[in-house]
Design a protein around this motif. Structure first.
Motif, PDB file in Angstrom:
ATOM      1  N   SER A  17       0.822  -1.209   0.000  1.00 54.16           N
ATOM      2  CA  SER A  17       0.000   0.000   0.000  1.00 54.16           C
ATOM      3  C   SER A  17       0.859   1.264   0.000  1.00 54.16           C
ATOM      4  N   GLU A  18       0.278   2.320  -0.561  1.00 57.48           N
ATOM      5  CA  GLU A  18       0.969   3.615  -0.598  1.00 57.48           C
ATOM      6  C   GLU A  18       1.184   4.165   0.810  1.00 57.48           C
ATOM      7  N   GLN A  19       0.234   3.940   1.695  1.00 56.04           N
ATOM      8  CA  GLN A  19       0.364   4.439   3.066  1.00 56.04           C
ATOM      9  C   GLN A  19       1.562   3.806   3.769  1.00 56.04           C
ATOM     10  N   PHE A  20       1.718   2.501   3.611  1.00 60.35           N
ATOM     11  CA  PHE A  20       2.839   1.817   4.253  1.00 60.35           C
ATOM     12  C   PHE A  20       4.164   2.295   3.664  1.00 60.35           C
ATOM     13  N   GLN A  21       4.195   2.486   2.359  1.00 60.35           N
ATOM     14  CA  GLN A  21       5.417   2.981   1.721  1.00 60.35           C
ATOM     15  C   GLN A  21       5.745   4.389   2.216  1.00 60.35           C
ATOM     16  N   GLU A  22       4.715   5.190   2.431  1.00 62.74           N
ATOM     17  CA  GLU A  22       4.923   6.536   2.983  1.00 62.74           C
ATOM     18  C   GLU A  22       5.453   6.457   4.409  1.00 62.74           C
ATOM     19  N   LEU A  23       4.914   5.527   5.188  1.00 63.04           N
ATOM     20  CA  LEU A  23       5.393   5.326   6.562  1.00 63.04           C
ATOM     21  C   LEU A  23       6.873   4.958   6.549  1.00 63.04           C
TER      22      LEU A  23
END
Length: 109
Positions: A17-23
């Motif tokens: 997910s994009e959110q996890f990659q951002e994290l």
């Protein structure tokens, strides 16, 4: 689908997910430079202790010399970094991690 297969697919979806990659990007953007800065500071202390003995032996107040001050500052900087990371994580990492967790818990129900 078994429970184990379901769990692994959920984790793979989270990781993609994009959110996890951002994290991960936020964490690395803070951790890597801070690690490099601390290691540079630590190696400076070691190098000065090995090759600048006269400087490190310079007395500042009574029997307190530059080497002792630098050594104590190693502890201060370690606690300072831990405090700064705690603040950074609370502001930038934890909210995003909580969001990911809540979305994941909603999918697994």
């Amino acid at each position: 689908m078994t429970a184990r297969q379901h769990d692994s697919s959920v984790y793979e979806q989270i990781q993609a997910s994009e959110q996890f990659q951002e994290l991960r990007r936020r964490f690395r953007a803070w951790a890597f430079p801070m690690t490099a800065a601390f290691l540079t500071w630590y190696l400076l202390y070691v190098i000065l202790s090995a090759w600048a003995r006269d400087f490190m032996g310079t007395k500042v107040i009574g029997n307190i010399n530059v080497a002792l001050i630098f050594g104590l500052l190693q502890f201060v900087s370690t606690f300072g970094i831990a405090w700064a990371y705690s603040r950074f994580a609370g502001r930038k990492l934890d909210p995003l991690a909580d969001e990911i967790r809540h979305e994941t818990e909603g999918k697994s129900e």
